[in-house]
Motif scaffolding. Structure first.
Motif, PDB file in Angstrom:
ATOM      1  N   MET A  52       0.809  -1.218   0.000  1.00 44.30           N
ATOM      2  CA  MET A  52       0.000   0.000   0.000  1.00 44.30           C
ATOM      3  C   MET A  52       0.842   1.267   0.000  1.00 44.30           C
ATOM      4  O   MET A  52       0.371   2.333  -0.409  1.00 44.30           O
ATOM      5  N   PHE A  53       2.101   1.162   0.450  1.00 40.74           N
ATOM      6  CA  PHE A  53       2.923   2.367   0.569  1.00 40.74           C
ATOM      7  C   PHE A  53       4.241   2.291  -0.198  1.00 40.74           C
ATOM      8  O   PHE A  53       5.084   3.180  -0.071  1.00 40.74           O
ATOM      9  N   GLY A  54       4.441   1.269  -0.999  1.00 40.03           N
ATOM     10  CA  GLY A  54       5.598   1.227  -1.883  1.00 40.03           C
ATOM     11  C   GLY A  54       6.925   1.326  -1.156  1.00 40.03           C
ATOM     12  O   GLY A  54       7.201   0.556  -0.239  1.00 40.03           O
ATOM     13  N   VAL A  55       7.736   2.304  -1.547  1.00 36.92           N
ATOM     14  CA  VAL A  55       9.100   2.409  -1.011  1.00 36.92           C
ATOM     15  C   VAL A  55       9.157   3.095   0.349  1.00 36.92           C
ATOM     16  O   VAL A  55      10.231   3.193   0.948  1.00 36.92           O
ATOM     17  N   VAL A  56       8.021   3.565   0.869  1.00 38.35           N
ATOM     18  CA  VAL A  56       8.017   4.252   2.162  1.00 38.35           C
ATOM     19  C   VAL A  56       8.211   3.222   3.280  1.00 38.35           C
ATOM     20  O   VAL A  56       7.505   2.211   3.330  1.00 38.35           O
ATOM     21  N   PRO A  57       9.162   3.429   4.188  1.00 38.27           N
ATOM     22  CA  PRO A  57       9.411   2.451   5.260  1.00 38.27           C
ATOM     23  C   PRO A  57       8.223   2.286   6.194  1.00 38.27           C
ATOM     24  O   PRO A  57       7.470   3.231   6.463  1.00 38.27           O
ATOM     25  N   LYS A  58       8.083   1.077   6.719  1.00 35.71           N
ATOM     26  CA  LYS A  58       6.984   0.782   7.624  1.00 35.71           C
ATOM     27  C   LYS A  58       7.019   1.679   8.856  1.00 35.71           C
ATOM     28  O   LYS A  58       5.960   2.065   9.380  1.00 35.71           O
ATOM     29  N   ALA A  59       8.203   2.005   9.339  1.00 36.80           N
ATOM     30  CA  ALA A  59       8.309   2.849  10.526  1.00 36.80           C
ATOM     31  C   ALA A  59       7.631   4.196  10.325  1.00 36.80           C
ATOM     32  O   ALA A  59       7.209   4.844  11.293  1.00 36.80           O
ATOM     33  N   ILE A  60       7.493   4.618   9.074  1.00 38.87           N
ATOM     34  CA  ILE A  60       6.845   5.895   8.763  1.00 38.87           C
ATOM     35  C   ILE A  60       5.362   5.688   8.470  1.00 38.87           C
ATOM     36  O   ILE A  60       4.500   6.324   9.077  1.00 38.87           O
ATOM     37  N   TRP A  61       5.034   4.773   7.521  1.00 35.05           N
ATOM     38  CA  TRP A  61       3.626   4.664   7.135  1.00 35.05           C
ATOM     39  C   TRP A  61       2.747   4.080   8.230  1.00 35.05           C
ATOM     40  O   TRP A  61       1.536   4.348   8.288  1.00 35.05           O
ATOM     41  N   SER A  62       3.330   3.295   9.126  1.00 35.26           N
ATOM     42  CA  SER A  62       2.513   2.670  10.169  1.00 35.26           C
ATOM     43  C   SER A  62       2.004   3.678  11.199  1.00 35.26           C
ATOM     44  O   SER A  62       1.112   3.365  11.986  1.00 35.26           O
ATOM     45  N   ARG A  63       2.543   4.886  11.189  1.00 34.83           N
ATOM     46  CA  ARG A  63       2.021   5.913  12.095  1.00 34.83           C
ATOM     47  C   ARG A  63       0.595   6.304  11.730  1.00 34.83           C
ATOM     48  O   ARG A  63      -0.227   6.604  12.610  1.00 34.83           O
ATOM     49  N   ASN A 108       1.337  -7.779   8.987  1.00 34.67           N
ATOM     50  CA  ASN A 108       1.695  -6.610   8.172  1.00 34.67           C
ATOM     51  C   ASN A 108       0.544  -6.139   7.284  1.00 34.67           C
ATOM     52  O   ASN A 108       0.750  -5.477   6.265  1.00 34.67           O
ATOM     53  N   LEU A 109      -0.690  -6.454   7.671  1.00 32.61           N
ATOM     54  CA  LEU A 109      -1.854  -6.093   6.877  1.00 32.61           C
ATOM     55  C   LEU A 109      -2.534  -4.849   7.448  1.00 32.61           C
ATOM     56  O   LEU A 109      -2.707  -4.721   8.663  1.00 32.61           O
ATOM     57  N   CYS A 110      -2.923  -3.954   6.560  1.00 34.53           N
ATOM     58  CA  CYS A 110      -3.649  -2.749   6.944  1.00 34.53           C
ATOM     59  C   CYS A 110      -5.132  -2.915   6.635  1.00 34.53           C
ATOM     60  O   CYS A 110      -5.509  -3.447   5.581  1.00 34.53           O
ATOM     61  N   THR A 111      -5.968  -2.430   7.535  1.00 30.53           N
ATOM     62  CA  THR A 111      -7.414  -2.468   7.320  1.00 30.53           C
ATOM     63  C   THR A 111      -7.826  -1.303   6.424  1.00 30.53           C
ATOM     64  O   THR A 111      -7.434  -0.152   6.648  1.00 30.53           O
ATOM     65  N   LEU A 112      -8.639  -1.626   5.423  1.00 28.39           N
ATOM     66  CA  LEU A 112      -9.108  -0.631   4.462  1.00 28.39           C
ATOM     67  C   LEU A 112     -10.621  -0.728   4.316  1.00 28.39           C
ATOM     68  O   LEU A 112     -11.210  -1.802   4.469  1.00 28.39           O
ATOM     69  N   ALA A 113     -11.233   0.387   4.009  1.00 27.45           N
ATOM     70  CA  ALA A 113     -12.672   0.430   3.760  1.00 27.45           C
ATOM     71  C   ALA A 113     -12.952   0.207   2.276  1.00 27.45           C
ATOM     72  O   ALA A 113     -12.059   0.325   1.427  1.00 27.45           O
ATOM     73  N   VAL A 127     -12.008  10.504  -4.331  1.00 30.64           N
ATOM     74  CA  VAL A 127     -10.613  10.388  -4.764  1.00 30.64           C
ATOM     75  C   VAL A 127     -10.192   8.969  -5.130  1.00 30.64           C
ATOM     76  O   VAL A 127      -9.067   8.766  -5.610  1.00 30.64           O
ATOM     77  N   ALA A 128     -11.065   7.963  -4.929  1.00 34.95           N
ATOM     78  CA  ALA A 128     -10.781   6.585  -5.362  1.00 34.95           C
ATOM     79  C   ALA A 128      -9.369   6.177  -4.949  1.00 34.95           C
ATOM     80  O   ALA A 128      -9.000   6.312  -3.785  1.00 34.95           O
ATOM     81  N   ASP A 129      -8.559   5.707  -5.894  1.00 38.46           N
ATOM     82  CA  ASP A 129      -7.214   5.237  -5.568  1.00 38.46           C
ATOM     83  C   ASP A 129      -6.123   6.248  -5.904  1.00 38.46           C
ATOM     84  O   ASP A 129      -4.938   5.909  -5.885  1.00 38.46           O
ATOM     85  N   LEU A 130      -6.512   7.488  -6.185  1.00 34.06           N
ATOM     86  CA  LEU A 130      -5.492   8.536  -6.266  1.00 34.06           C
ATOM     87  C   LEU A 130      -4.931   8.791  -4.876  1.00 34.06           C
ATOM     88  O   LEU A 130      -3.713   8.923  -4.695  1.00 34.06           O
ATOM     89  N   PHE A 131      -5.821   8.856  -3.885  1.00 36.66           N
ATOM     90  CA  PHE A 131      -5.451   8.946  -2.467  1.00 36.66           C
ATOM     91  C   PHE A 131      -6.260   7.884  -1.725  1.00 36.66           C
ATOM     92  O   PHE A 131      -7.365   8.171  -1.245  1.00 36.66           O
ATOM     93  N   PRO A 132      -5.766   6.666  -1.609  1.00 32.89           N
ATOM     94  CA  PRO A 132      -6.564   5.628  -0.942  1.00 32.89           C
ATOM     95  C   PRO A 132      -6.973   6.000   0.482  1.00 32.89           C
ATOM     96  O   PRO A 132      -8.094   5.706   0.899  1.00 32.89           O
ATOM     97  N   THR A 133      -6.065   6.638   1.225  1.00 33.24           N
ATOM     98  CA  THR A 133      -6.335   7.027   2.610  1.00 33.24           C
ATOM     99  C   THR A 133      -5.698   8.384   2.867  1.00 33.24           C
ATOM    100  O   THR A 133      -4.905   8.883   2.060  1.00 33.24           O
ATOM    101  N   THR A 134      -6.014   8.976   4.013  1.00 29.25           N
ATOM    102  CA  THR A 134      -5.347  10.223   4.390  1.00 29.25           C
ATOM    103  C   THR A 134      -3.842  10.009   4.533  1.00 29.25           C
ATOM    104  O   THR A 134      -3.050  10.938   4.353  1.00 29.25           O
TER     105      THR A 134
END
Length: 282
Positions: free
Chosen positions: A20-31, A39-44, A208-215
């Motif tokens: 879901m976040f590509g090259v962004v490290p988990k330590a950053i996106w998991s915030r 390692n699964l994120c909940t999505l609507a 915004v569909a999948d241009l911005f999946p989440t905030t």
């Protein structure tokens, strides 16, 4: 006359946070999008119902109920919301829908458009016209690429064409689809994805569909591995963030499990969410 908008929740699913976040490290996106022990994120799968004039338009349809048993475990479907129950909660029935507007044909957006019926596959909304565009249709059906074809399931797509209820929109930037709904086109996530912008209570609301999946995907570089053309996706994100902030858009999120809508503000790190709220709070 202004349109009326209704949130349509169709359930939750999970995807790999790294994807879901590509090259962004988990330590950053998991915030912003914490993951579980796998390692699964909940999505609507949050759709939008638009009552505009004499038309009742459903934007996307969720993943549906007909995933093959071999595929089902990969999506970790959960939650109590369903498409039909959400429609009923607002006083509507599937037969009331006049238009199904499909932002794109990935499984989590189009799956609910087709159902099993009488040992066959039929459009779920018998009185509706289904809308895509020729570029995206060809991209999904003629020769889908190896990275993306697992999301273009024939059982979700071909019955729409076979029913005679499928129509294509011209790829015309800012195309007017209904009195209060205009359509914009982006191609970083997939070729020919369609993004509706709606006039509502004196505001502009962008689905915004999948241009911005989440905030959590508002930062320009936070691009999912599911995006076919990441550099183009980044450029499209930049352009739309600037436009949306300048014109004070409300962003309506399809996949953010917590945040339904937000406005934007400029920060020292770039454009980020300002206020987060429900559509009913507009």
């Amino acid at each position: 006359m202004d349109s009326k908008l209704f949130t349509i929740n169709t359930g939750l699913f999970k995807l790999d946070g790294g994807a879901m976040f590509g090259v962004v490290p988990k330590a950053i996106w998991s915030r912003s999008n914490p993951a579980d022990e796998d390692n699964l994120c909940t999505l609507a799968m949050r759709c939008l119902l638009v009552q505009d004039g004499d038309r009742l338009i459903l934007i996307d349809t969720g993943i549906g109920t007909k995933l093959h048993a071999k595929v089902l475990p990969y999506y970790h479907l959960h939650g109590n919301d369903t498409l039909n129950d959400s429609l009923a909660a607002h006083g509507f029935h599937p037969d009331d829908i006049t238009d199904i507007f499909l932002t794109h044909l990935h499984v989590d957006h189009v799956g609910g458009a087709v159902i099993h019926q009488n040992d066959g596959l039929k459009p779920a909304f018998k009185n509706a016209t289904y809308w895509s565009n020729q570029e995206h249709w060809d991209w999904a059906t003629v020769n889908p690429n190896d990275r993306e074809k697992a999301s273009f399931l024939k059982e979700n797509i071909m019955p729409l064409q076979e029913s005679g209820k499928l129509q294509f929109l011209a790829i015309e930037e800012g195309l007017q689809f209904s009195p209060n709904m205009h359509v914009h086109f982006v191609s970083g996530h997939t070729r020919g994805m369609m993004l509706p912008v709606l006039q509502y209570k004196g505001r502009k609301i962008m689905f915004v569909a999948d241009l911005f999946p989440t905030t959590g995907h508002l930062p320009i570089a936070y691009v999912a591995s599911y995006d076919m053309f990441p550099l183009q996706a980044m450029n499209e994100k930049r352009q739309w963030l600037q436009k949306a902030m300048k014109e004070d858009y409300i962003l309506y999120f399809e996949h953010d499990a917590i945040n339904e809508c937000c406005t934007l503000q400029q920060t020292d790190k770039g454009i980020r969410a300002k206020d987060v709220f429900q559509l009913t709070d507009v």
